[in-house]
Motif scaffolding. Structure first.
Motif, PDB file in Angstrom:
ATOM      1  N   LEU A  73     -28.250 -47.734 -37.631  1.00 47.33           N
ATOM      2  CA  LEU A  73     -28.774 -47.796 -38.998  1.00 47.33           C
ATOM      3  C   LEU A  73     -29.327 -46.450 -39.446  1.00 47.33           C
ATOM      4  CD1 LEU A  73     -30.791 -51.154 -38.821  1.00 47.33           C
ATOM      5  CD2 LEU A  73     -28.594 -50.795 -39.945  1.00 47.33           C
ATOM      6  N   PRO A  74     -28.491 -45.441 -39.499  1.00 44.95           N
ATOM      7  CA  PRO A  74     -29.023 -44.146 -39.905  1.00 44.95           C
ATOM      8  C   PRO A  74     -29.571 -44.257 -41.330  1.00 44.95           C
ATOM      9  CG  PRO A  74     -26.616 -44.106 -39.879  1.00 44.95           C
ATOM     10  CD  PRO A  74     -27.039 -45.417 -39.301  1.00 44.95           C
ATOM     11  N   GLY A  75     -30.714 -43.640 -41.552  1.00 43.73           N
ATOM     12  CA  GLY A  75     -31.281 -43.668 -42.904  1.00 43.73           C
ATOM     13  C   GLY A  75     -32.236 -44.825 -43.138  1.00 43.73           C
ATOM     14  N   THR A  76     -32.253 -45.790 -42.211  1.00 40.64           N
ATOM     15  CA  THR A  76     -33.191 -46.908 -42.373  1.00 40.64           C
ATOM     16  C   THR A  76     -34.521 -46.541 -41.710  1.00 40.64           C
ATOM     17  OG1 THR A  76     -31.389 -48.490 -42.351  1.00 40.64           O
ATOM     18  CG2 THR A  76     -33.571 -49.369 -41.913  1.00 40.64           C
ATOM     19  N   GLU A  77     -35.604 -46.785 -42.440  1.00 40.35           N
ATOM     20  CA  GLU A  77     -36.931 -46.464 -41.910  1.00 40.35           C
ATOM     21  C   GLU A  77     -37.275 -47.396 -40.749  1.00 40.35           C
ATOM     22  OE1 GLU A  77     -39.087 -44.208 -42.905  1.00 40.35           O
ATOM     23  OE2 GLU A  77     -38.519 -43.622 -44.941  1.00 40.35           O
ATOM     24  N   VAL A  78     -37.735 -46.823 -39.662  1.00 40.14           N
ATOM     25  CA  VAL A  78     -38.167 -47.635 -38.525  1.00 40.14           C
ATOM     26  C   VAL A  78     -39.641 -47.330 -38.231  1.00 40.14           C
ATOM     27  CG1 VAL A  78     -37.838 -48.108 -36.067  1.00 40.14           C
ATOM     28  CG2 VAL A  78     -35.849 -47.696 -37.528  1.00 40.14           C
ATOM     29  N   THR A  79     -40.465 -48.354 -38.245  1.00 38.29           N
ATOM     30  CA  THR A  79     -41.880 -48.192 -37.921  1.00 38.29           C
ATOM     31  C   THR A  79     -42.131 -48.811 -36.555  1.00 38.29           C
ATOM     32  OG1 THR A  79     -42.471 -48.447 -40.244  1.00 38.29           O
ATOM     33  CG2 THR A  79     -44.240 -48.739 -38.658  1.00 38.29           C
ATOM     34  N   GLU A  80     -42.844 -48.086 -35.702  1.00 38.64           N
ATOM     35  CA  GLU A  80     -43.155 -48.637 -34.386  1.00 38.64           C
ATOM     36  C   GLU A  80     -44.623 -49.012 -34.342  1.00 38.64           C
ATOM     37  OE1 GLU A  80     -41.588 -46.284 -31.180  1.00 38.64           O
ATOM     38  OE2 GLU A  80     -39.941 -45.558 -32.445  1.00 38.64           O
ATOM     39  N   LEU A  81     -44.921 -50.223 -33.885  1.00 34.58           N
ATOM     40  CA  LEU A  81     -46.313 -50.668 -33.789  1.00 34.58           C
ATOM     41  C   LEU A  81     -46.653 -50.937 -32.320  1.00 34.58           C
ATOM     42  CD1 LEU A  81     -46.547 -53.064 -36.875  1.00 34.58           C
ATOM     43  CD2 LEU A  81     -47.322 -50.693 -36.691  1.00 34.58           C
ATOM     44  N   PRO A  82     -47.845 -50.543 -31.910  1.00 37.40           N
ATOM     45  CA  PRO A  82     -48.185 -50.644 -30.487  1.00 37.40           C
ATOM     46  C   PRO A  82     -48.518 -52.061 -30.047  1.00 37.40           C
ATOM     47  CG  PRO A  82     -50.071 -49.874 -31.744  1.00 37.40           C
ATOM     48  CD  PRO A  82     -48.927 -49.970 -32.717  1.00 37.40           C
ATOM     49  N   LEU A  83     -48.323 -52.296 -28.774  1.00 36.47           N
ATOM     50  CA  LEU A  83     -48.831 -53.502 -28.131  1.00 36.47           C
ATOM     51  C   LEU A  83     -50.352 -53.410 -28.207  1.00 36.47           C
ATOM     52  CD1 LEU A  83     -48.195 -55.959 -26.197  1.00 36.47           C
ATOM     53  CD2 LEU A  83     -48.530 -54.349 -24.325  1.00 36.47           C
ATOM     54  N   MET A  84     -50.981 -54.418 -28.814  1.00 36.47           N
ATOM     55  CA  MET A  84     -52.429 -54.376 -28.980  1.00 36.47           C
ATOM     56  C   MET A  84     -53.115 -54.956 -27.741  1.00 36.47           C
ATOM     57  SD  MET A  84     -52.868 -53.062 -32.005  1.00 36.47           S
ATOM     58  CE  MET A  84     -54.522 -53.478 -32.580  1.00 36.47           C
ATOM     59  N   PRO A  85     -54.249 -54.398 -27.372  1.00 40.70           N
ATOM     60  CA  PRO A  85     -54.974 -54.987 -26.242  1.00 40.70           C
ATOM     61  C   PRO A  85     -55.608 -56.301 -26.677  1.00 40.70           C
ATOM     62  CG  PRO A  85     -56.232 -53.187 -27.213  1.00 40.70           C
ATOM     63  CD  PRO A  85     -54.950 -53.261 -27.975  1.00 40.70           C
ATOM     64  N   GLY A  86     -55.702 -57.234 -25.794  1.00 45.48           N
ATOM     65  CA  GLY A  86     -56.358 -58.505 -26.111  1.00 45.48           C
ATOM     66  C   GLY A  86     -55.492 -59.385 -26.995  1.00 45.48           C
ATOM     67  N   GLU A  87     -56.046 -60.552 -27.335  1.00 43.57           N
ATOM     68  CA  GLU A  87     -55.292 -61.520 -28.114  1.00 43.57           C
ATOM     69  C   GLU A  87     -55.378 -61.175 -29.597  1.00 43.57           C
ATOM     70  OE1 GLU A  87     -54.708 -66.332 -28.139  1.00 43.57           O
ATOM     71  OE2 GLU A  87     -56.645 -65.496 -27.636  1.00 43.57           O
ATOM     72  N   LEU A  88     -54.232 -61.249 -30.266  1.00 42.67           N
ATOM     73  CA  LEU A  88     -54.228 -60.931 -31.700  1.00 42.67           C
ATOM     74  C   LEU A  88     -54.512 -62.218 -32.493  1.00 42.67           C
ATOM     75  CD1 LEU A  88     -51.445 -58.562 -33.139  1.00 42.67           C
ATOM     76  CD2 LEU A  88     -53.377 -59.515 -34.385  1.00 42.67           C
ATOM     77  N   VAL A  89     -55.775 -62.612 -32.501  1.00 44.39           N
ATOM     78  CA  VAL A  89     -56.191 -63.826 -33.215  1.00 44.39           C
ATOM     79  C   VAL A  89     -57.527 -63.563 -33.896  1.00 44.39           C
ATOM     80  CG1 VAL A  89     -56.939 -66.222 -32.948  1.00 44.39           C
ATOM     81  CG2 VAL A  89     -54.988 -65.407 -31.648  1.00 44.39           C
ATOM     82  N   GLY A  90     -57.632 -64.033 -35.137  1.00 43.98           N
ATOM     83  CA  GLY A  90     -58.897 -63.899 -35.861  1.00 43.98           C
ATOM     84  C   GLY A  90     -58.893 -62.694 -36.797  1.00 43.98           C
ATOM     85  N   ALA A  91     -59.783 -62.767 -37.805  1.00 43.64           N
ATOM     86  CA  ALA A  91     -59.821 -61.749 -38.859  1.00 43.64           C
ATOM     87  C   ALA A  91     -60.073 -60.340 -38.298  1.00 43.64           C
ATOM     88  CB  ALA A  91     -60.887 -62.107 -39.883  1.00 43.64           C
ATOM     89  N   ASP A  92     -60.952 -60.215 -37.282  1.00 40.40           N
ATOM     90  CA  ASP A  92     -61.251 -58.882 -36.739  1.00 40.40           C
ATOM     91  C   ASP A  92     -60.007 -58.268 -36.099  1.00 40.40           C
ATOM     92  OD1 ASP A  92     -63.788 -59.140 -37.603  1.00 40.40           O
ATOM     93  OD2 ASP A  92     -64.648 -59.651 -35.636  1.00 40.40           O
ATOM     94  N   ALA A  93     -59.287 -59.106 -35.346  1.00 41.19           N
ATOM     95  CA  ALA A  93     -58.077 -58.611 -34.674  1.00 41.19           C
ATOM     96  C   ALA A  93     -57.024 -58.207 -35.713  1.00 41.19           C
ATOM     97  CB  ALA A  93     -57.526 -59.672 -33.735  1.00 41.19           C
ATOM     98  N   VAL A  94     -56.861 -59.010 -36.774  1.00 40.47           N
ATOM     99  CA  VAL A  94     -55.905 -58.638 -37.823  1.00 40.47           C
ATOM    100  C   VAL A  94     -56.353 -57.307 -38.443  1.00 40.47           C
ATOM    101  CG1 VAL A  94     -54.742 -59.323 -39.967  1.00 40.47           C
ATOM    102  CG2 VAL A  94     -55.421 -61.072 -38.329  1.00 40.47           C
ATOM    103  N   GLY A  95     -57.656 -57.157 -38.606  1.00 39.19           N
ATOM    104  CA  GLY A  95     -58.207 -55.909 -39.150  1.00 39.19           C
ATOM    105  C   GLY A  95     -57.848 -54.713 -38.284  1.00 39.19           C
ATOM    106  N   ARG A  96     -57.968 -54.881 -36.963  1.00 40.09           N
ATOM    107  CA  ARG A  96     -57.628 -53.758 -36.057  1.00 40.09           C
ATOM    108  C   ARG A  96     -56.130 -53.464 -36.103  1.00 40.09           C
ATOM    109  NH1 ARG A  96     -61.659 -56.197 -33.013  1.00 40.09           N
ATOM    110  NH2 ARG A  96     -60.185 -57.508 -31.879  1.00 40.09           N
TER     111      ARG A  96
END
Ligand SMILES: Nc1ncnc2c1ncn2[C@@H]1O[C@H](COP(=O)(O)OP(=O)(O)OP(=O)(O)O)[C@@H](O)[C@H]1O
Ligand SMILES: [Mg+2]
Length: 327
Positions: free
Chosen positions: A298-321
């Protein structure tokens, strides 16, 4: 790129394989936009309802507040199908002779199980929520269900609009036939005549059917126009950096383009850190290979990489991080 893309659109769709992070990424992008001062509605079309799970609160068919400037709503396909069939029943009752009502009920009970009914119902609800969202919010973010149905869902408004058009054409034909037959009856049997066509129950019934079909066609056409409007709407494919998800995402990308939907970019989620031990560094190398496979295709298509987050991704604070790492 993700926030740039979101900032320039009013409708964003997030789709991809099951469990890759659609709900988390959709919510984080929504939150980031809300923090930037836009009013945002996140809509989940997912039967698993994990918007509520992620935000640790009940999210249902009524809009609820998730954070400042950020609301959420979940489309329940079962309830949506019930409402959809109830509306069809009402229309059919109003246009069919009363003695056929048991027939109508039998037909609707069968329809509930037939392929496409859920899809059509969900699509009608998406059209409704989208219309409401565009009227009341700056940005509407859709978190779609994990299935190959997403690209079909995108192509469906077009299909439904042409299908309704076909029905309308058939009705025009049968109306002409009906008029001809009534003309014939007029000549042969004067006693069965309805002199004033405006009060002919058949003409009235035809008008009602026609109005319903036209309203439906317009709804789907409007949805199709919104989905295929590059400046208004964009689609983001979420995936993890593994071979199979990459292959499936390439296929989804192609299907979306074929349906005329703008694909704003790909999000490679849960990237392993390269500096946190040998095991994860090894994983990262494998992931790099998958990302190269994606970008090569897919040349020309934007690719964003997001890291593996530490801990469980649950709750407003985690979404905030998670929103913090978007940039
Ligand atoms: N970047 C990340 N780092 C760590 N955990 C993540 C990340 N992204 C998502 N997760 C976790 O992975 C799981 C799946 O994420 P999520 O529910 O967002 O995926 P989904 O694509 O919406 O899934 P489904 O297809 O079931 O709807 C969740 O437990 C979530 O907390
Ligand atoms: Mg989800």
């Amino acid at each position: 790129m993700l926030l740039d893309l979101a900032g320039r659109r009013r409708v964003l769709f997030f789709g991809g394989k099951g469990g890759v992070g659609k709900t988390s990424v959709a919510s984080a992008v929504g939150l980031a936009q809300a923090r930037a001062g836009r009013s945002v509605l996140v809509v989940s079309t997912d039967p698993a309802h994990n918007l509520g799970h992620l935000w640790e609160r009940t999210v249902g068919p009524e809009v609820v507040g998730l954070a400042e400037n950020l609301d959420g709503v979940e489309i329940d396909p079962e309830a949506t199908t019930d409402e959809h069939l109830a509306a069809i029943r009402e229309t059919l009752y109003s246009v069919m002779p009363e003695h056929l009502r048991p027939e109508v009920d039998r037909y609707l009970a069968l329809s509930r199980q037939s392929p496409g009914t859920h899809e059509a119902a969900t699509l009608e609800r998406i059209a409704g929520v989208l219309q409401m969202g565009l009227a009341s919010y700056d940005l509407v973010v859709f978190d779609t269900a994990p299935s190959g149905h997403t690209s079909r869902l995108m192509a469906l408004p077009e299909i439904m609009a042409s299908w309704t058009e076909g029905l309308l054409r058939n009705r025009r034909k049968s109306e002409r036939l009906g008029a001809a037959l009534r003309g014939l009856a007029r000549d042969t049997d004067r006693s069965t005549l309805v002199d004033d066509p405006a009060h002919d129950p058949l003409v009235e019934r035809d008008l009602r059917i026609r109005r319903t079909l036209i309203a439906r066609r317009e709804k789907f056409e409007k949805l199709r126009d919104t989905l295929t409007d590059d400046e208004l709407t964009s689609f983001v494919v979420v995936l993890t950096a593994e071979r199979l998800p990459v292959l499936e995402s390439l296929e989804l990308h192609g299907d979306l383009r074929a349906a005329g939907v703008h694909v704003g970019g790909m999000v490679v989620n849960r990237r392993s850190p390269g500096d946190a031990g040998e095991f994860l560094a090894g994983r990262r190398e494998l992931e790099d290979r998958a990302v190269r496979m994606l970008t090569a295709d897919l040349p020309g298509t934007e690719v964003t990489e997001l890291p593996l987050m530490p801990g469980e991704l649950v709750g407003a604070d985690a979404v905030g991080r998670f929103a913090d790492v978007l940039g």
